[in-house]
Design a protein around this motif. Structure first.
Motif, PDB file in Angstrom:
ATOM      1  N   VAL A  43      49.221  55.464  28.981  1.00 27.14           N
ATOM      2  CA  VAL A  43      50.529  54.756  29.757  1.00 27.14           C
ATOM      3  C   VAL A  43      50.741  54.442  28.293  1.00 27.14           C
ATOM      4  N   THR A  44      52.240  54.008  28.260  1.00 26.17           N
ATOM      5  CA  THR A  44      52.836  53.426  26.577  1.00 26.17           C
ATOM      6  C   THR A  44      51.794  51.751  25.885  1.00 26.17           C
ATOM      7  N   PRO A  45      52.220  51.884  25.256  1.00 29.27           N
ATOM      8  CA  PRO A  45      51.405  50.781  24.508  1.00 29.27           C
ATOM      9  C   PRO A  45      52.504  49.592  24.536  1.00 29.27           C
ATOM     10  N   ARG A  46      53.597  49.680  24.855  1.00 27.38           N
ATOM     11  CA  ARG A  46      55.072  49.230  24.729  1.00 27.38           C
ATOM     12  C   ARG A  46      54.835  48.202  26.523  1.00 27.38           C
ATOM     13  N   CYS A  47      54.969  47.243  26.823  1.00 25.92           N
ATOM     14  CA  CYS A  47      54.811  46.445  27.594  1.00 25.92           C
ATOM     15  C   CYS A  47      54.269  44.956  28.430  1.00 25.92           C
ATOM     16  N   ARG A  48      54.470  44.598  29.016  1.00 24.98           N
ATOM     17  CA  ARG A  48      54.197  43.104  29.145  1.00 24.98           C
ATOM     18  C   ARG A  48      52.539  43.674  29.589  1.00 24.98           C
ATOM     19  N   ASP A  49      52.013  42.766  28.541  1.00 25.60           N
ATOM     20  CA  ASP A  49      50.477  43.162  28.481  1.00 25.60           C
ATOM     21  C   ASP A  49      49.800  42.164  29.421  1.00 25.60           C
ATOM     22  N   LEU A  50      50.223  40.784  29.551  1.00 25.15           N
ATOM     23  CA  LEU A  50      49.500  39.806  30.904  1.00 25.15           C
ATOM     24  C   LEU A  50      50.032  40.533  32.088  1.00 25.15           C
ATOM     25  N   LEU A  51      51.493  40.995  32.543  1.00 25.11           N
ATOM     26  CA  LEU A  51      51.607  41.459  33.787  1.00 25.11           C
ATOM     27  C   LEU A  51      51.124  42.689  33.933  1.00 25.11           C
ATOM     28  N   ARG A  52      51.322  43.632  33.190  1.00 22.11           N
ATOM     29  CA  ARG A  52      50.715  44.691  33.553  1.00 22.11           C
ATOM     30  C   ARG A  52      49.153  45.049  34.370  1.00 22.11           C
ATOM     31  N   SER A  53      48.524  43.982  33.060  1.00 22.85           N
ATOM     32  CA  SER A  53      46.801  43.872  33.666  1.00 22.85           C
ATOM     33  C   SER A  53      46.792  43.271  34.933  1.00 22.85           C
ATOM     34  N   TYR A  54      47.544  42.305  35.319  1.00 21.52           N
ATOM     35  CA  TYR A  54      47.389  41.622  36.343  1.00 21.52           C
ATOM     36  C   TYR A  54      47.712  42.541  37.751  1.00 21.52           C
ATOM     37  N   ILE A  55      49.024  43.420  37.500  1.00 24.61           N
ATOM     38  CA  ILE A  55      48.707  44.631  38.420  1.00 24.61           C
ATOM     39  C   ILE A  55      48.329  45.492  38.882  1.00 24.61           C
ATOM     40  N   ILE A  56      47.244  45.702  37.671  1.00 21.82           N
ATOM     41  CA  ILE A  56      46.080  47.073  37.155  1.00 21.82           C
ATOM     42  C   ILE A  56      45.156  46.146  38.238  1.00 21.82           C
ATOM     43  N   GLU A  57      44.825  45.187  37.969  1.00 18.16           N
ATOM     44  CA  GLU A  57      44.481  44.391  38.648  1.00 18.16           C
ATOM     45  C   GLU A  57      44.017  44.058  40.089  1.00 18.16           C
ATOM     46  N   SER A  58      45.368  43.970  40.328  1.00 21.63           N
ATOM     47  CA  SER A  58      45.276  43.592  42.446  1.00 21.63           C
ATOM     48  C   SER A  58      45.240  45.177  42.593  1.00 21.63           C
ATOM     49  N   ALA A  59      46.109  46.173  42.048  1.00 25.01           N
ATOM     50  CA  ALA A  59      45.696  47.401  42.256  1.00 25.01           C
ATOM     51  C   ALA A  59      44.551  47.582  43.117  1.00 25.01           C
ATOM     52  N   TRP A  60      43.263  47.207  42.376  1.00 25.37           N
ATOM     53  CA  TRP A  60      42.130  47.067  43.063  1.00 25.37           C
ATOM     54  C   TRP A  60      41.997  46.622  44.167  1.00 25.37           C
ATOM     55  N   VAL A  61      42.529  45.668  44.317  1.00 23.61           N
ATOM     56  CA  VAL A  61      42.626  44.880  45.919  1.00 23.61           C
ATOM     57  C   VAL A  61      43.279  46.098  46.265  1.00 23.61           C
ATOM     58  N   ALA A  62      44.522  46.254  46.431  1.00 24.83           N
ATOM     59  CA  ALA A  62      45.231  46.366  47.504  1.00 24.83           C
ATOM     60  C   ALA A  62      44.626  48.147  48.328  1.00 24.83           C
ATOM     61  N   LEU A  63      44.016  49.036  47.097  1.00 25.91           N
ATOM     62  CA  LEU A  63      43.270  49.330  47.575  1.00 25.91           C
ATOM     63  C   LEU A  63      41.912  49.674  48.103  1.00 25.91           C
ATOM     64  N   ARG A  64      41.408  48.128  48.337  1.00 30.77           N
ATOM     65  CA  ARG A  64      40.444  47.548  49.746  1.00 30.77           C
ATOM     66  C   ARG A  64      41.318  47.665  50.884  1.00 30.77           C
ATOM     67  N   LEU A  65      42.578  46.538  50.790  1.00 35.13           N
ATOM     68  CA  LEU A  65      43.371  46.410  51.840  1.00 35.13           C
ATOM     69  C   LEU A  65      44.341  47.525  52.627  1.00 35.13           C
ATOM     70  N   ASP A  66      44.675  48.026  51.524  1.00 40.31           N
ATOM     71  CA  ASP A  66      46.074  49.141  52.304  1.00 40.31           C
ATOM     72  C   ASP A  66      45.405  50.597  52.710  1.00 40.31           C
ATOM     73  N   PRO A  67      45.364  50.820  53.626  1.00 39.86           N
ATOM     74  CA  PRO A  67      44.442  52.320  54.739  1.00 39.86           C
ATOM     75  C   PRO A  67      45.907  53.441  53.683  1.00 39.86           C
TER      76      PRO A  67
END
Length: 186
Positions: A92-116
């Motif tokens: 992934v690119t180093p040019r990013c919104r650090d906080l938003l990207r890390s929150y979305i990645i963390e929520s992907a772990w939650v989505a992995l548990r909840l979404d079939p």
């Protein structure tokens, strides 16, 4: 021992401040961006805090015409270097919104548990690097965050998640009542 107790007290104060600010941000979004907030919150893996962070960081989601523009803004696109006939991809690119990207990645772990659907995708790629798989799941989740709008600019549904009338894979997942602009998750 005295120093440790002081650090613990300081940590408690900082944590209380964080909770207060998070609650104020959520209440602001519920009040001023009600429809967008509840549509974002209806995505599996996205809670109230992430919905408010997305609205605070991005502002108006209507400014992005494509999912790729939104993904590039967040920083979930590959880092590509071209030189002549060669093209190298470096994660992934180093040019990013650090906080938003890390929150979305963390929520992907939650989505992995909840979404079939996400679970199926993860199992299909099992055996590969789990970190790279979760980045791909975060990108899928980010594509779901893109909202659909009608001609007057009101949010009416989620792209890649449900149609305008709230249908997803043949079943009703949410209703939007036009009178009070309330989104109901089914």
């Amino acid at each position: 021992k005295l120093c440790m107790e002081s650090k613990i007290r300081l940590l408690k104060v900082i944590y209380q401040e964080y909770l207060e600010l998070a609650n104020q941000l959520r209440s602001y979004c519920r009040k001023n961006h009600k429809k967008d907030y509840y549509l974002l919150k209806s995505i599996p893996g996205v809670g109230g805090y992430l919905s408010s962070v997305v609205l605070a960081e991005v502002g108006d989601l209507r400014r992005f015409n494509k999912e790729t523009q939104f993904a590039s803004f967040v920083g979930l696109v590959p880092n590509i270097r071209n030189s002549g006939m060669t093209e190298n991809v470096f994660g992934v690119t180093p040019r990013c919104r650090d906080l938003l990207r890390s929150y979305i990645i963390e929520s992907a772990w939650v989505a992995l548990r909840l979404d079939p659907e996400m679970q199926t995708y993860y199992r299909k790629h099992q055996g590969k690097n789990p970190k790279s798989i979760i980045i791909k799941i975060a990108r899928k989740l980010l594509n779901r965050v893109q909202l659909q709008y009608n001609e007057s600019g009101e949010a009416i549904g989620l792209s890649h998640f449900a149609t305008v009338d709230g249908m997803y894979k043949g079943r009703q997942v949410f209703k939007v009542k036009t009178k009070n602009k309330k989104v109901t998750r089914i």
